[in-house]
Design a protein around this motif. Sequence first.
Motif, PDB file in Angstrom:
ATOM      1  N   ASN A  75       0.873  -1.169   0.000  1.00  0.00           N
ATOM      2  CA  ASN A  75       0.000   0.000   0.000  1.00  0.00           C
ATOM      3  C   ASN A  75       0.914   1.224   0.000  1.00  0.00           C
ATOM      4  OD1 ASN A  75      -2.119   1.763   0.226  1.00  0.00           O
ATOM      5  ND2 ASN A  75      -2.490   1.367   2.389  1.00  0.00           N
ATOM      6  N   ALA A  76       0.844   2.024  -1.063  1.00  0.00           N
ATOM      7  CA  ALA A  76       1.783   3.137  -1.185  1.00  0.00           C
ATOM      8  C   ALA A  76       1.109   4.351  -1.817  1.00  0.00           C
ATOM      9  CB  ALA A  76       2.978   2.717  -2.034  1.00  0.00           C
ATOM     10  N   VAL A  77       1.607   5.509  -1.449  1.00  0.00           N
ATOM     11  CA  VAL A  77       1.205   6.776  -2.073  1.00  0.00           C
ATOM     12  C   VAL A  77       2.178   6.998  -3.226  1.00  0.00           C
ATOM     13  CG1 VAL A  77       0.938   9.254  -1.753  1.00  0.00           C
ATOM     14  CG2 VAL A  77       0.353   7.682   0.113  1.00  0.00           C
ATOM     15  N   ARG A  78       1.687   6.932  -4.444  1.00  0.00           N
ATOM     16  CA  ARG A  78       2.528   7.052  -5.639  1.00  0.00           C
ATOM     17  C   ARG A  78       2.633   8.521  -6.045  1.00  0.00           C
ATOM     18  NH1 ARG A  78      -0.108   4.174  -9.892  1.00  0.00           N
ATOM     19  NH2 ARG A  78       1.772   4.668 -11.032  1.00  0.00           N
ATOM     20  N   TRP A  79       3.397   9.288  -5.302  1.00  0.00           N
ATOM     21  CA  TRP A  79       3.471  10.717  -5.546  1.00  0.00           C
ATOM     22  C   TRP A  79       4.244  11.046  -6.816  1.00  0.00           C
ATOM     23  CZ3 TRP A  79       8.127  13.307  -5.542  1.00  0.00           C
ATOM     24  CH2 TRP A  79       9.208  12.662  -4.972  1.00  0.00           C
ATOM     25  N   GLY A  80       5.133  10.197  -7.266  1.00  0.00           N
ATOM     26  CA  GLY A  80       5.873  10.434  -8.503  1.00  0.00           C
ATOM     27  C   GLY A  80       4.959  10.407  -9.720  1.00  0.00           C
ATOM     28  N   ALA A  81       4.010   9.463  -9.729  1.00  0.00           N
ATOM     29  CA  ALA A  81       3.031   9.409 -10.825  1.00  0.00           C
ATOM     30  C   ALA A  81       2.168  10.661 -10.815  1.00  0.00           C
ATOM     31  CB  ALA A  81       2.169   8.153 -10.701  1.00  0.00           C
ATOM     32  N   TRP A  82       1.880  11.177  -9.618  1.00  0.00           N
ATOM     33  CA  TRP A  82       1.093  12.403  -9.515  1.00  0.00           C
ATOM     34  C   TRP A  82       1.862  13.600 -10.080  1.00  0.00           C
ATOM     35  CZ3 TRP A  82       1.478  16.857  -6.285  1.00  0.00           C
ATOM     36  CH2 TRP A  82       0.329  17.660  -6.270  1.00  0.00           C
ATOM     37  N   VAL A  83       3.173  13.646  -9.844  1.00  0.00           N
ATOM     38  CA  VAL A  83       4.007  14.709 -10.421  1.00  0.00           C
ATOM     39  C   VAL A  83       3.949  14.633 -11.945  1.00  0.00           C
ATOM     40  CG1 VAL A  83       6.384  15.536 -10.697  1.00  0.00           C
ATOM     41  CG2 VAL A  83       5.529  14.940  -8.432  1.00  0.00           C
ATOM     42  N   ASN A  84       4.033  13.410 -12.496  1.00  0.00           N
ATOM     43  CA  ASN A  84       3.910  13.238 -13.947  1.00  0.00           C
ATOM     44  C   ASN A  84       2.569  13.781 -14.449  1.00  0.00           C
ATOM     45  OD1 ASN A  84       6.391  12.017 -14.074  1.00  0.00           O
ATOM     46  ND2 ASN A  84       5.613   9.982 -14.499  1.00  0.00           N
ATOM     47  N   THR A  85       1.511  13.523 -13.704  1.00  0.00           N
ATOM     48  CA  THR A  85       0.178  13.988 -14.100  1.00  0.00           C
ATOM     49  C   THR A  85       0.089  15.507 -14.071  1.00  0.00           C
ATOM     50  OG1 THR A  85      -0.773  11.954 -13.212  1.00  0.00           O
ATOM     51  CG2 THR A  85      -2.288  13.762 -13.605  1.00  0.00           C
ATOM     52  N   ILE A  86       0.705  16.134 -13.085  1.00  0.00           N
ATOM     53  CA  ILE A  86       0.698  17.604 -12.992  1.00  0.00           C
ATOM     54  C   ILE A  86       1.448  18.216 -14.176  1.00  0.00           C
ATOM     55  CG2 ILE A  86       1.479  19.587 -11.634  1.00  0.00           C
ATOM     56  CD1 ILE A  86      -0.979  18.153 -10.498  1.00  0.00           C
ATOM     57  N   VAL A  87       2.608  17.641 -14.511  1.00  0.00           N
ATOM     58  CA  VAL A  87       3.365  18.132 -15.674  1.00  0.00           C
ATOM     59  C   VAL A  87       2.533  17.952 -16.938  1.00  0.00           C
ATOM     60  CG1 VAL A  87       5.423  17.772 -17.086  1.00  0.00           C
ATOM     61  CG2 VAL A  87       5.610  17.768 -14.599  1.00  0.00           C
ATOM     62  N   ASN A  88       1.866  16.811 -17.051  1.00  0.00           N
ATOM     63  CA  ASN A  88       0.994  16.546 -18.188  1.00  0.00           C
ATOM     64  C   ASN A  88      -0.107  17.599 -18.278  1.00  0.00           C
ATOM     65  OD1 ASN A  88      -0.315  15.308 -20.313  1.00  0.00           O
ATOM     66  ND2 ASN A  88      -0.640  13.382 -19.254  1.00  0.00           N
ATOM     67  N   LEU A  89      -0.736  17.918 -17.164  1.00  0.00           N
ATOM     68  CA  LEU A  89      -1.800  18.926 -17.134  1.00  0.00           C
ATOM     69  C   LEU A  89      -1.283  20.280 -17.589  1.00  0.00           C
ATOM     70  CD1 LEU A  89      -4.643  19.923 -16.262  1.00  0.00           C
ATOM     71  CD2 LEU A  89      -3.636  20.356 -14.020  1.00  0.00           C
ATOM     72  N   LEU A  90      -0.109  20.668 -17.116  1.00  0.00           N
ATOM     73  CA  LEU A  90       0.450  21.962 -17.505  1.00  0.00           C
ATOM     74  C   LEU A  90       0.730  22.026 -19.009  1.00  0.00           C
ATOM     75  CD1 LEU A  90       2.892  22.541 -14.520  1.00  0.00           C
ATOM     76  CD2 LEU A  90       0.702  23.671 -14.946  1.00  0.00           C
ATOM     77  N   ILE A  91       1.249  20.948 -19.565  1.00  0.00           N
ATOM     78  CA  ILE A  91       1.536  20.935 -20.998  1.00  0.00           C
ATOM     79  C   ILE A  91       0.250  20.931 -21.810  1.00  0.00           C
ATOM     80  CG2 ILE A  91       2.553  19.577 -22.868  1.00  0.00           C
ATOM     81  CD1 ILE A  91       4.789  18.830 -20.912  1.00  0.00           C
ATOM     82  N   VAL A  92      -0.753  20.147 -21.400  1.00  0.00           N
ATOM     83  CA  VAL A  92      -2.042  20.140 -22.103  1.00  0.00           C
ATOM     84  C   VAL A  92      -2.667  21.527 -22.050  1.00  0.00           C
ATOM     85  CG1 VAL A  92      -4.420  19.277 -22.013  1.00  0.00           C
ATOM     86  CG2 VAL A  92      -2.527  17.686 -21.818  1.00  0.00           C
ATOM     87  N   GLY A  93      -2.630  22.171 -20.894  1.00  0.00           N
ATOM     88  CA  GLY A  93      -3.191  23.519 -20.773  1.00  0.00           C
ATOM     89  C   GLY A  93      -2.478  24.509 -21.675  1.00  0.00           C
ATOM     90  N   PHE A  94      -1.148  24.406 -21.758  1.00  0.00           N
ATOM     91  CA  PHE A  94      -0.389  25.305 -22.614  1.00  0.00           C
ATOM     92  C   PHE A  94      -0.704  25.066 -24.094  1.00  0.00           C
ATOM     93  CE2 PHE A  94       3.561  26.444 -24.914  1.00  0.00           C
ATOM     94  CZ  PHE A  94       3.546  27.805 -24.657  1.00  0.00           C
ATOM     95  N   VAL A  95      -0.786  23.805 -24.495  1.00  0.00           N
ATOM     96  CA  VAL A  95      -1.118  23.491 -25.895  1.00  0.00           C
ATOM     97  C   VAL A  95      -2.517  23.993 -26.237  1.00  0.00           C
ATOM     98  CG1 VAL A  95      -1.583  21.588 -27.500  1.00  0.00           C
ATOM     99  CG2 VAL A  95       0.484  21.564 -26.115  1.00  0.00           C
ATOM    100  N   MET A  96      -3.476  23.780 -25.335  1.00  0.00           N
ATOM    101  CA  MET A  96      -4.835  24.256 -25.605  1.00  0.00           C
ATOM    102  C   MET A  96      -4.864  25.788 -25.666  1.00  0.00           C
ATOM    103  SD  MET A  96      -6.334  21.506 -26.130  1.00  0.00           S
ATOM    104  CE  MET A  96      -7.933  22.157 -26.456  1.00  0.00           C
TER     105      MET A  96
END
Length: 106
Positions: A75-96
Amino acid sequence: MLKEFKNFIMTGNVIDFAVAVIMAGAIGLVINGFVADIIMPIVGEFAGGVDFANLKYVLTETSGTEGEAGYVAENAVRWGAWVNTIVNLLIVGFVMFLIVKAYNKT
Protein backbone atom coordinates in the motif's frame (compact mmCIF):
# COMPACT_ATOMS: atom_id res chain seq x y z
CA MET A 1 -39.27 14.59 -33.76
CA LEU A 2 -36.74 12.64 -35.82
CA LYS A 3 -36.41 15.58 -38.21
CA GLU A 4 -35.77 17.95 -35.29
CA PHE A 5 -33.10 15.60 -33.95
CA LYS A 6 -31.46 15.41 -37.38
CA ASN A 7 -31.43 19.22 -37.63
CA PHE A 8 -29.93 19.46 -34.14
CA ILE A 9 -27.18 16.93 -34.90
CA MET A 10 -26.33 18.50 -38.25
CA THR A 11 -25.86 22.00 -36.87
CA GLY A 12 -22.32 23.29 -36.97
CA ASN A 13 -21.96 23.56 -33.20
CA VAL A 14 -22.62 19.88 -32.51
CA ILE A 15 -20.32 18.70 -35.31
CA ASP A 16 -17.61 21.13 -34.16
CA PHE A 17 -17.97 19.89 -30.60
CA ALA A 18 -17.70 16.24 -31.69
CA VAL A 19 -14.54 16.97 -33.67
CA ALA A 20 -13.11 18.90 -30.71
CA VAL A 21 -13.74 15.99 -28.32
CA ILE A 22 -12.08 13.50 -30.68
CA MET A 23 -9.12 15.81 -31.26
CA ALA A 24 -8.75 16.47 -27.52
CA GLY A 25 -8.54 12.73 -26.89
CA ALA A 26 -5.89 12.31 -29.57
CA ILE A 27 -3.92 15.35 -28.38
CA GLY A 28 -4.13 14.05 -24.82
CA LEU A 29 -2.57 10.73 -25.83
CA VAL A 30 0.22 12.44 -27.74
CA ILE A 31 0.96 14.82 -24.87
CA ASN A 32 0.83 12.02 -22.29
CA GLY A 33 3.41 10.10 -24.33
CA PHE A 34 5.51 13.25 -24.72
CA VAL A 35 5.51 13.87 -20.97
CA ALA A 36 6.14 10.26 -19.95
CA ASP A 37 8.73 9.40 -22.61
CA ILE A 38 10.56 12.68 -23.24
CA ILE A 39 9.99 15.37 -20.60
CA MET A 40 10.06 13.33 -17.38
CA PRO A 41 13.26 11.41 -18.24
CA ILE A 42 14.97 14.77 -18.88
CA VAL A 43 13.60 16.21 -15.61
CA GLY A 44 14.64 13.02 -13.82
CA GLU A 45 18.15 13.26 -15.23
CA PHE A 46 18.53 16.82 -13.92
CA ALA A 47 17.14 15.64 -10.56
CA GLY A 48 19.96 13.13 -10.17
CA GLY A 49 18.76 10.25 -12.32
CA VAL A 50 15.39 9.86 -10.62
CA ASP A 51 12.48 8.09 -12.35
CA PHE A 52 9.48 10.05 -11.09
CA ALA A 53 6.98 7.41 -12.20
CA ASN A 54 8.35 4.98 -9.60
CA LEU A 55 8.62 7.37 -6.65
CA LYS A 56 6.30 6.46 -3.80
CA TYR A 57 5.86 6.59 -0.06
CA VAL A 58 5.18 3.05 1.17
CA LEU A 59 2.54 2.85 3.90
CA THR A 60 2.46 -0.96 4.20
CA GLU A 61 5.15 -3.29 2.85
CA THR A 62 4.27 -6.39 0.87
CA SER A 63 4.19 -9.52 2.97
CA GLY A 64 3.82 -13.12 1.91
CA THR A 65 3.70 -14.54 -1.60
CA GLU A 66 1.10 -13.42 -4.11
CA GLY A 67 -1.61 -16.03 -4.56
CA GLU A 68 -1.04 -17.65 -1.18
CA ALA A 69 -3.02 -17.25 2.02
CA GLY A 70 -1.96 -14.31 4.16
CA TYR A 71 -0.59 -12.28 1.22
CA VAL A 72 -0.76 -8.53 1.80
CA ALA A 73 -0.15 -6.26 -1.18
CA GLU A 74 1.93 -3.12 -0.90
CA ASN A 75 0.00 0.00 0.00
CA ALA A 76 1.78 3.14 -1.18
CA VAL A 77 1.20 6.78 -2.07
CA ARG A 78 2.53 7.05 -5.64
CA TRP A 79 3.47 10.72 -5.55
CA GLY A 80 5.87 10.43 -8.50
CA ALA A 81 3.03 9.41 -10.83
CA TRP A 82 1.09 12.40 -9.51
CA VAL A 83 4.01 14.71 -10.42
CA ASN A 84 3.91 13.24 -13.95
CA THR A 85 0.18 13.99 -14.10
CA ILE A 86 0.70 17.60 -12.99
CA VAL A 87 3.36 18.13 -15.67
CA ASN A 88 0.99 16.55 -18.19
CA LEU A 89 -1.80 18.93 -17.13
CA LEU A 90 0.45 21.96 -17.51
CA ILE A 91 1.54 20.93 -21.00
CA VAL A 92 -2.04 20.14 -22.10
CA GLY A 93 -3.19 23.52 -20.77
CA PHE A 94 -0.39 25.31 -22.61
CA VAL A 95 -1.12 23.49 -25.89
CA MET A 96 -4.83 24.26 -25.61
CA PHE A 97 -3.97 27.91 -24.89
CA LEU A 98 -1.87 28.03 -28.08
CA ILE A 99 -4.65 26.41 -30.12
CA VAL A 100 -7.30 28.84 -28.84
CA LYS A 101 -4.96 31.80 -29.34
CA ALA A 102 -4.24 30.74 -32.95
CA TYR A 103 -7.96 30.19 -33.59
CA ASN A 104 -8.88 33.63 -32.25
CA LYS A 105 -6.37 35.33 -34.58
CA THR A 106 -8.31 34.26 -37.65
